[in-house]
Design a protein around this motif. Structure first.
Motif, PDB file in Angstrom:
ATOM      1  N   VAL A   4    -113.414-169.313  13.606  1.00 27.45           N
ATOM      2  CA  VAL A   4    -114.445-170.259  14.061  1.00 27.45           C
ATOM      3  C   VAL A   4    -113.819-171.253  15.031  1.00 27.45           C
ATOM      4  CG1 VAL A   4    -116.010-172.106  13.345  1.00 27.45           C
ATOM      5  CG2 VAL A   4    -115.903-169.991  12.021  1.00 27.45           C
ATOM      6  N   LYS A   5    -112.639-171.750  14.694  1.00 33.05           N
ATOM      7  CA  LYS A   5    -111.973-172.727  15.566  1.00 33.05           C
ATOM      8  C   LYS A   5    -111.611-172.109  16.911  1.00 33.05           C
ATOM      9  CE  LYS A   5    -110.346-175.717  11.933  1.00 33.05           C
ATOM     10  NZ  LYS A   5    -109.277-176.468  11.338  1.00 33.05           N
ATOM     11  N   VAL A   6    -111.139-170.874  16.891  1.00 32.46           N
ATOM     12  CA  VAL A   6    -110.799-170.184  18.144  1.00 32.46           C
ATOM     13  C   VAL A   6    -112.060-169.996  18.994  1.00 32.46           C
ATOM     14  CG1 VAL A   6    -110.021-167.980  19.116  1.00 32.46           C
ATOM     15  CG2 VAL A   6    -108.736-169.053  17.265  1.00 32.46           C
ATOM     16  N   ALA A   7    -113.136-169.570  18.362  1.00 31.96           N
ATOM     17  CA  ALA A   7    -114.397-169.350  19.077  1.00 31.96           C
ATOM     18  C   ALA A   7    -114.945-170.669  19.631  1.00 31.96           C
ATOM     19  CB  ALA A   7    -115.420-168.684  18.160  1.00 31.96           C
ATOM     20  N   GLU A   8    -114.826-171.733  18.854  1.00 30.20           N
ATOM     21  CA  GLU A   8    -115.277-173.045  19.342  1.00 30.20           C
ATOM     22  C   GLU A   8    -114.469-173.473  20.558  1.00 30.20           C
ATOM     23  OE1 GLU A   8    -114.840-175.400  15.792  1.00 30.20           O
ATOM     24  OE2 GLU A   8    -116.984-175.246  15.315  1.00 30.20           O
ATOM     25  N   ALA A   9    -113.164-173.210  20.532  1.00 29.61           N
ATOM     26  CA  ALA A   9    -112.295-173.575  21.658  1.00 29.61           C
ATOM     27  C   ALA A   9    -112.671-172.785  22.907  1.00 29.61           C
ATOM     28  CB  ALA A   9    -110.832-173.339  21.293  1.00 29.61           C
ATOM     29  N   LYS A  10    -112.956-171.490  22.732  1.00 31.76           N
ATOM     30  CA  LYS A  10    -113.384-170.669  23.872  1.00 31.76           C
ATOM     31  C   LYS A  10    -114.670-171.212  24.477  1.00 31.76           C
ATOM     32  CE  LYS A  10    -111.573-166.089  22.693  1.00 31.76           C
ATOM     33  NZ  LYS A  10    -111.987-164.721  22.351  1.00 31.76           N
ATOM     34  N   LEU A  11    -115.602-171.556  23.616  1.00 33.46           N
ATOM     35  CA  LEU A  11    -116.872-172.087  24.100  1.00 33.46           C
ATOM     36  C   LEU A  11    -116.659-173.433  24.771  1.00 33.46           C
ATOM     37  CD1 LEU A  11    -119.911-171.659  24.307  1.00 33.46           C
ATOM     38  CD2 LEU A  11    -120.150-172.738  22.066  1.00 33.46           C
ATOM     39  N   HIS A  12    -115.785-174.240  24.200  1.00 31.36           N
ATOM     40  CA  HIS A  12    -115.465-175.556  24.764  1.00 31.36           C
ATOM     41  C   HIS A  12    -114.896-175.412  26.182  1.00 31.36           C
ATOM     42  CE1 HIS A  12    -114.294-179.737  24.832  1.00 31.36           C
ATOM     43  NE2 HIS A  12    -113.044-179.394  25.087  1.00 31.36           N
ATOM     44  N   ASP A  13    -114.133-174.343  26.424  1.00 25.10           N
ATOM     45  CA  ASP A  13    -113.574-174.089  27.754  1.00 25.10           C
ATOM     46  C   ASP A  13    -114.592-173.437  28.689  1.00 25.10           C
ATOM     47  OD1 ASP A  13    -111.159-175.100  26.886  1.00 25.10           O
ATOM     48  OD2 ASP A  13    -110.273-173.125  26.503  1.00 25.10           O
ATOM     49  N   ALA A  14    -115.424-172.571  28.149  1.00 30.32           N
ATOM     50  CA  ALA A  14    -116.355-171.794  28.970  1.00 30.32           C
ATOM     51  C   ALA A  14    -117.497-172.647  29.516  1.00 30.32           C
ATOM     52  CB  ALA A  14    -116.915-170.619  28.175  1.00 30.32           C
ATOM     53  N   GLU A  15    -118.006-173.559  28.716  1.00 35.28           N
ATOM     54  CA  GLU A  15    -119.168-174.348  29.156  1.00 35.28           C
ATOM     55  C   GLU A  15    -118.875-175.214  30.384  1.00 35.28           C
ATOM     56  OE1 GLU A  15    -121.834-174.725  25.115  1.00 35.28           O
ATOM     57  OE2 GLU A  15    -120.161-176.112  25.365  1.00 35.28           O
ATOM     58  N   PRO A  16    -117.774-175.957  30.420  1.00 32.42           N
ATOM     59  CA  PRO A  16    -117.492-176.731  31.637  1.00 32.42           C
ATOM     60  C   PRO A  16    -117.233-175.840  32.856  1.00 32.42           C
ATOM     61  CG  PRO A  16    -116.102-177.496  29.832  1.00 32.42           C
ATOM     62  CD  PRO A  16    -116.831-176.276  29.358  1.00 32.42           C
ATOM     63  N   ALA A  17    -116.604-174.694  32.628  1.00 30.60           N
ATOM     64  CA  ALA A  17    -116.358-173.771  33.736  1.00 30.60           C
ATOM     65  C   ALA A  17    -117.684-173.294  34.330  1.00 30.60           C
ATOM     66  CB  ALA A  17    -115.521-172.581  33.264  1.00 30.60           C
ATOM     67  N   GLU A  18    -118.644-173.037  33.453  1.00 30.48           N
ATOM     68  CA  GLU A  18    -119.969-172.622  33.932  1.00 30.48           C
ATOM     69  C   GLU A  18    -120.633-173.753  34.716  1.00 30.48           C
ATOM     70  OE1 GLU A  18    -124.331-171.146  32.324  1.00 30.48           O
ATOM     71  OE2 GLU A  18    -122.669-171.225  30.909  1.00 30.48           O
ATOM     72  N   ARG A  19    -120.560-174.975  34.183  1.00 34.00           N
ATOM     73  CA  ARG A  19    -121.161-176.120  34.896  1.00 34.00           C
ATOM     74  C   ARG A  19    -120.513-176.314  36.261  1.00 34.00           C
ATOM     75  NH1 ARG A  19    -121.201-178.285  29.680  1.00 34.00           N
ATOM     76  NH2 ARG A  19    -119.226-179.375  30.031  1.00 34.00           N
ATOM     77  N   ASN A  20    -119.181-176.215  36.306  1.00 34.55           N
ATOM     78  CA  ASN A  20    -118.476-176.381  37.576  1.00 34.55           C
ATOM     79  C   ASN A  20    -118.852-175.289  38.575  1.00 34.55           C
ATOM     80  OD1 ASN A  20    -117.192-178.630  36.553  1.00 34.55           O
ATOM     81  ND2 ASN A  20    -115.329-177.534  36.008  1.00 34.55           N
ATOM     82  N   ALA A  21    -118.990-174.072  38.094  1.00 32.18           N
ATOM     83  CA  ALA A  21    -119.374-172.963  38.968  1.00 32.18           C
ATOM     84  C   ALA A  21    -120.790-173.170  39.506  1.00 32.18           C
ATOM     85  CB  ALA A  21    -119.278-171.632  38.219  1.00 32.18           C
ATOM     86  N   LYS A  22    -121.674-173.701  38.677  1.00 35.51           N
ATOM     87  CA  LYS A  22    -123.047-173.978  39.111  1.00 35.51           C
ATOM     88  C   LYS A  22    -123.050-175.071  40.183  1.00 35.51           C
ATOM     89  CE  LYS A  22    -127.561-173.753  38.853  1.00 35.51           C
ATOM     90  NZ  LYS A  22    -128.284-172.628  39.388  1.00 35.51           N
ATOM     91  N   VAL A  23    -122.246-176.101  39.981  1.00 41.10           N
ATOM     92  CA  VAL A  23    -122.136-177.178  40.979  1.00 41.10           C
ATOM     93  C   VAL A  23    -121.626-176.611  42.300  1.00 41.10           C
ATOM     94  CG1 VAL A  23    -120.832-179.276  41.564  1.00 41.10           C
ATOM     95  CG2 VAL A  23    -121.887-179.050  39.309  1.00 41.10           C
ATOM     96  N   GLN A  24    -120.604-175.761  42.215  1.00 39.13           N
ATOM     97  CA  GLN A  24    -120.044-175.154  43.431  1.00 39.13           C
ATOM     98  C   GLN A  24    -121.069-174.262  44.121  1.00 39.13           C
ATOM     99  OE1 GLN A  24    -117.154-175.928  44.816  1.00 39.13           O
ATOM    100  NE2 GLN A  24    -117.621-174.588  46.534  1.00 39.13           N
ATOM    101  N   LEU A  25    -121.807-173.494  43.352  1.00 40.07           N
ATOM    102  CA  LEU A  25    -122.845-172.639  43.933  1.00 40.07           C
ATOM    103  C   LEU A  25    -123.894-173.485  44.643  1.00 40.07           C
ATOM    104  CD1 LEU A  25    -124.305-169.970  44.424  1.00 40.07           C
ATOM    105  CD2 LEU A  25    -125.262-170.167  42.104  1.00 40.07           C
TER     106      LEU A  25
END
Length: 106
Positions: A4-25
């Motif tokens: 659960v902790k590993v999955a939470e960490a992945k999600l914690h990293d993935a969400e900002p990356a998605e937001r940043n990619a959307k801003v760049q797009l």
């Protein structure tokens, strides 16, 4: 719990990356509106690259969310299994105590 902790960490990293990619797009889309005809193909290429990055980021976020859901479900199942095992154990202890009482009476 570790999964659960590993999955939470992945999600914690993935969400900002998605937001940043959307801003760049969005930035590339805005910039492409000001491209001259000579720059049009280069602008389109930058928009396409930003779009591809955003879509990858979306997929990563979705996979991270699925991993978290699966880890939480596994944890719930393990906890339920532990509860059942504990009840069986308690029942066995009760049975042994009852048998002990029968033996002492004879």
């Amino acid at each position: 719990e570790a999964k659960v902790k590993v999955a939470e960490a992945k999600l914690h990293d993935a969400e900002p990356a998605e937001r940043n990619a959307k801003v760049q797009l969005n930035a590339e889309l805005r910039a492409s509106r000001n491209c001259s005809n000579r720059e049009e193909s280069e602008c389109k290429m930058r928009v396409d690259d930003a779009d591809a990055t955003f879509r990858r980021a979306q997929r990563n976020t979705q996979r991270a969310q699925e991993d978290l859901t699966n880890a939480l479900n596994s944890l719930t199942n393990a906890q339920q299994g532990w509860t059942v095992a504990q009840k069986y154990h308690d029942g066995a202890v009760d049975d042994l105590n009852s048998l002990r009482g029968v033996v002492w009476c004879h």
